[in-house]
Design a protein around this motif. Structure first.
Motif, mmCIF file in Angstrom:
data_model
loop_
_atom_site.group_PDB
_atom_site.id
_atom_site.type_symbol
_atom_site.label_atom_id
_atom_site.label_comp_id
_atom_site.label_asym_id
_atom_site.label_seq_id
_atom_site.Cartn_x
_atom_site.Cartn_y
_atom_site.Cartn_z
ATOM 1 N N GLY A 121 6.120 -2.539 0.673
ATOM 2 C CA GLY A 121 6.191 -1.537 0.810
ATOM 3 C C GLY A 121 7.346 -1.412 1.835
ATOM 4 O O GLY A 121 7.617 -0.686 2.983
ATOM 5 N N VAL A 122 8.386 -2.228 1.472
ATOM 6 C CA VAL A 122 9.584 -2.463 2.375
ATOM 7 C C VAL A 122 10.657 -1.104 2.372
ATOM 8 O O VAL A 122 11.316 -0.944 3.290
ATOM 9 C CB VAL A 122 10.524 -3.655 1.958
ATOM 10 C CG1 VAL A 122 11.425 -3.228 0.375
ATOM 11 C CG2 VAL A 122 11.400 -3.968 2.857
ATOM 12 N N ASP A 167 5.154 -3.102 -8.325
ATOM 13 C CA ASP A 167 4.213 -2.553 -7.719
ATOM 14 C C ASP A 167 3.310 -3.659 -7.154
ATOM 15 O O ASP A 167 3.029 -4.760 -7.992
ATOM 16 C CB ASP A 167 3.184 -1.648 -8.932
ATOM 17 C CG ASP A 167 2.303 -0.905 -8.481
ATOM 18 O OD1 ASP A 167 1.410 -1.405 -7.424
ATOM 19 O OD2 ASP A 167 2.486 0.433 -8.999
ATOM 20 N N VAL A 168 2.634 -3.405 -5.996
ATOM 21 C CA VAL A 168 1.716 -4.463 -5.529
ATOM 22 C C VAL A 168 0.420 -4.778 -6.562
ATOM 23 O O VAL A 168 -0.260 -5.719 -6.403
ATOM 24 C CB VAL A 168 1.051 -4.080 -4.115
ATOM 25 C CG1 VAL A 168 2.323 -4.575 -3.204
ATOM 26 C CG2 VAL A 168 0.723 -2.870 -4.066
ATOM 27 N N GLN A 169 0.212 -3.725 -7.446
ATOM 28 C CA GLN A 169 -1.014 -3.844 -8.255
ATOM 29 C C GLN A 169 -0.596 -4.859 -9.536
ATOM 30 O O GLN A 169 -1.527 -5.424 -9.992
ATOM 31 C CB GLN A 169 -1.360 -2.435 -8.901
ATOM 32 C CG GLN A 169 -2.012 -1.651 -7.959
ATOM 33 C CD GLN A 169 -2.301 -0.347 -8.709
ATOM 34 O OE1 GLN A 169 -3.177 -0.305 -9.304
ATOM 35 N NE2 GLN A 169 -1.700 0.556 -8.155
ATOM 36 N N ASP A 170 0.485 -5.306 -9.800
ATOM 37 C CA ASP A 170 1.157 -6.154 -10.826
ATOM 38 C C ASP A 170 0.972 -7.665 -10.275
ATOM 39 O O ASP A 170 1.817 -8.115 -9.274
ATOM 40 C CB ASP A 170 2.639 -5.732 -11.107
ATOM 41 C CG ASP A 170 3.192 -6.444 -12.172
ATOM 42 O OD1 ASP A 170 2.496 -7.685 -12.290
ATOM 43 O OD2 ASP A 170 4.078 -6.152 -12.504
ATOM 44 N N GLY A 171 0.060 -8.387 -10.763
ATOM 45 C CA GLY A 171 -0.245 -9.738 -10.217
ATOM 46 C C GLY A 171 0.676 -10.691 -10.495
ATOM 47 O O GLY A 171 1.100 -11.563 -9.662
ATOM 48 N N LYS A 172 1.408 -10.597 -11.531
ATOM 49 C CA LYS A 172 2.541 -11.445 -11.862
ATOM 50 C C LYS A 172 3.760 -11.226 -10.930
ATOM 51 O O LYS A 172 4.295 -12.086 -10.401
ATOM 52 C CB LYS A 172 3.255 -11.390 -13.252
ATOM 53 C CG LYS A 172 2.136 -11.773 -14.338
ATOM 54 C CD LYS A 172 2.554 -13.205 -14.802
ATOM 55 C CE LYS A 172 1.623 -13.709 -15.836
ATOM 56 N NZ LYS A 172 0.331 -13.981 -15.381
ATOM 57 N N ALA A 212 2.474 -2.193 2.008
ATOM 58 C CA ALA A 212 2.190 -0.979 0.909
ATOM 59 C C ALA A 212 1.143 -0.487 0.786
ATOM 60 O O ALA A 212 -0.132 -0.951 0.745
ATOM 61 C CB ALA A 212 2.711 -1.751 -0.474
ATOM 62 N N ALA A 213 1.363 0.690 0.782
ATOM 63 C CA ALA A 213 -0.078 1.660 0.613
ATOM 64 C C ALA A 213 0.367 3.073 0.124
ATOM 65 O O ALA A 213 1.481 3.540 0.409
ATOM 66 C CB ALA A 213 -0.843 1.450 1.912
ATOM 67 N N ILE A 214 -0.876 3.933 -0.059
ATOM 68 C CA ILE A 214 -0.577 5.217 -0.310
ATOM 69 C C ILE A 214 -1.433 5.832 1.020
ATOM 70 O O ILE A 214 -2.583 5.844 1.103
ATOM 71 C CB ILE A 214 -1.266 6.117 -1.358
ATOM 72 C CG1 ILE A 214 -0.502 5.305 -2.762
ATOM 73 C CG2 ILE A 214 -1.155 7.377 -1.355
ATOM 74 C CD1 ILE A 214 -1.016 6.072 -4.095
ATOM 75 N N PRO A 215 -0.618 6.233 2.319
ATOM 76 C CA PRO A 215 -1.325 6.091 3.735
ATOM 77 C C PRO A 215 -1.642 7.570 3.664
ATOM 78 O O PRO A 215 -0.976 8.105 4.937
ATOM 79 C CB PRO A 215 0.009 5.703 4.463
ATOM 80 C CG PRO A 215 0.997 6.279 4.136
ATOM 81 C CD PRO A 215 0.787 6.182 2.348
ATOM 82 N N SER A 216 -2.555 8.047 3.301
ATOM 83 C CA SER A 216 -2.942 9.585 3.524
ATOM 84 C C SER A 216 -4.478 9.663 3.168
ATOM 85 O O SER A 216 -4.977 9.505 2.040
ATOM 86 C CB SER A 216 -2.139 10.486 2.611
ATOM 87 O OG SER A 216 -2.665 11.584 2.417
ATOM 88 N N VAL A 217 -5.272 10.238 4.218
ATOM 89 C CA VAL A 217 -6.591 10.701 4.306
ATOM 90 C C VAL A 217 -6.572 11.883 3.330
ATOM 91 O O VAL A 217 -7.332 11.606 2.313
ATOM 92 C CB VAL A 217 -6.993 11.266 5.672
ATOM 93 C CG1 VAL A 217 -8.364 11.717 5.482
ATOM 94 C CG2 VAL A 217 -6.843 9.968 6.604
ATOM 95 N N PRO A 218 -6.250 12.955 3.408
ATOM 96 C CA PRO A 218 -6.349 14.157 2.420
ATOM 97 C C PRO A 218 -5.891 13.605 1.071
ATOM 98 O O PRO A 218 -6.638 14.041 0.014
ATOM 99 C CB PRO A 218 -5.344 15.108 2.727
ATOM 100 C CG PRO A 218 -4.537 14.758 3.863
ATOM 101 C CD PRO A 218 -4.916 13.553 4.569
#
Ligand code: UD2
Length: 308
Positions: A8-9, A55-60, A76-82
């Motif tokens: 998430g740089v 993407d952090v979901q990409d293991g490789k 890295a995140a989608i930092p939103s409650v709503p």
């Protein structure tokens, strides 16, 4: 610290960490998929860091990003409650499965320590204030569950694989480069942008909602301190905040004065998943790794408005 990975740089917090770490002479690699991060946030950094669009979901991708790194700062995140209320499945993929892949990459690379951006959302709406780490979590949004589950993954990696990984529960971080441009942005970024543009800000609720608004420099200081500490922190959770809270109405008044905004504020019903009050007890971080508040709310607000 020498070789660092920041996930998430290109985000508000990740890019702030990258600035501080490169200034310390660290070799920084960063990964971002630009889902909420922005190229603009890397201004002045592009030639000083190794940047991977991924993407952090990409293991490789995570395996190769972690390879050769001593420390990982997982922001890295989608930092939103709503947004998590609107899209629980998509945000779960990013926030939790992403964290799992980062942990896998870090484990395989044998990193020395991993810092995880956890969230005060884990405490939920429990009336007890200030929130301290011994309290039972009470997550009340998908986002809170995702971030809390991430903490448990961190602890399980410390336990099962001996990975030195630690969770920092951030409380409402604000500062320069926080994106004001979406309805899911942090309230202070939205208020400042709106009032500078002469537009009416909206308060959800009656204005008595309060938060432990934490200026970004405190988060950077906490991350650097915990990364370097010789204290045993693996699998542990620490609040990162200021220990003081401010209501939305107080924040509105302060920003109004500082920006010279002449209009009014609109009130709307509370948003789903919102909690009423959030104030941190920061003594555990202080006692364990010497965390100190380096910028209070007022000085942080001043710096943020000056930057806009
Ligand atoms: C913040 C973090 C989230 C998580 C959580 C922990 C941000 C963007 N989100 O969520 O990642 O760590 O804290 O509890 O920092 N509001 C208004 N007007 C607006 C926008 C928001 O009144 O234009 C209200 C909102 O309904 C809420 C409060 O302000 O009551 C704070 O909202 P937020 O989105 O800044 O942060 P929060 O606490 O939901």
């Amino acid at each position: 610290m020498s070789r660092i990975l920041i996930t998430g740089v290109a985000g508000f917090i990740g890019s702030s960490l990258a600035r501080a770490l490169t200034a310390e002479g660290a070799t920084v690699r960063g990964i971002d998929n630009f889902s909420t991060g922005k190229l603009d946030n890397l201004e002045g950094l592009r030639n000083r860091i190794e940047f991977i669009e991924g993407d952090v979901q990409d293991g490789k991708a995570m395996e190769s990003a972690c390879a050769g790194c001593e420390y990982v700062f997982h922001q890295a995140a989608i930092p939103s409650v709503p947004l998590s209320v609107k899209d629980p499945v998509g945000t779960m993929d990013s926030n939790l499965m992403g964290t799992l892949q980062v942990l896998e990459g870090a484990r395989k690379a044998g990193v020395r320590r991993l810092m995880y951006a956890a969230s005060s959302a884990a405490y939920g709406d429990a009336p007890e204030q200030p929130k301290h780490e011994r309290m039972l979590p009470a997550p009340c949004s998908p986002y809170a569950v995702q971030k809390l589950a991430g903490e448990h993954l961190i602890a399980s990696y410390a336990h099962c694989y001996g990975l030195d990984a630690v969770s920092l529960r951030y409380f409402n971080i604000f500062g320069p480069r926080q994106d004001p441009g979406s309805p899911y942005s942090g309230v202070l970024a939205i208020f400042i942008a709106k009032m500078l543009a002469g537009e009416t800000p909206v308060i959800y609720g009656d204005g008595s909602t309060s938060r432990d608004f934490t200026y970004i420099d405190n988060v950077v200081a906490a991350n650097l301190r915990v990364a370097k500490t010789s204290a045993k922190v693996a699998g542990k959770v620490f609040n990162v905040a200021t220990g003081k809270s401010t209501t939305l109405l107080e924040a509105y008044e302060l920003i109004k004065r500082a920006t010279g905004y002449k209009g009014d504020v609109a009130f709307r019903p509370e948003r789903e998943g919102d909690i009423l009050h959030s104030l941190a007890d920061i003594s555990l971080a202080r006692e364990t790794f010497g965390y100190e508040v380096v910028a209070d709310f007022a000085s942080g607000l001043e710096k943020t408005i000056a930057w806009c």
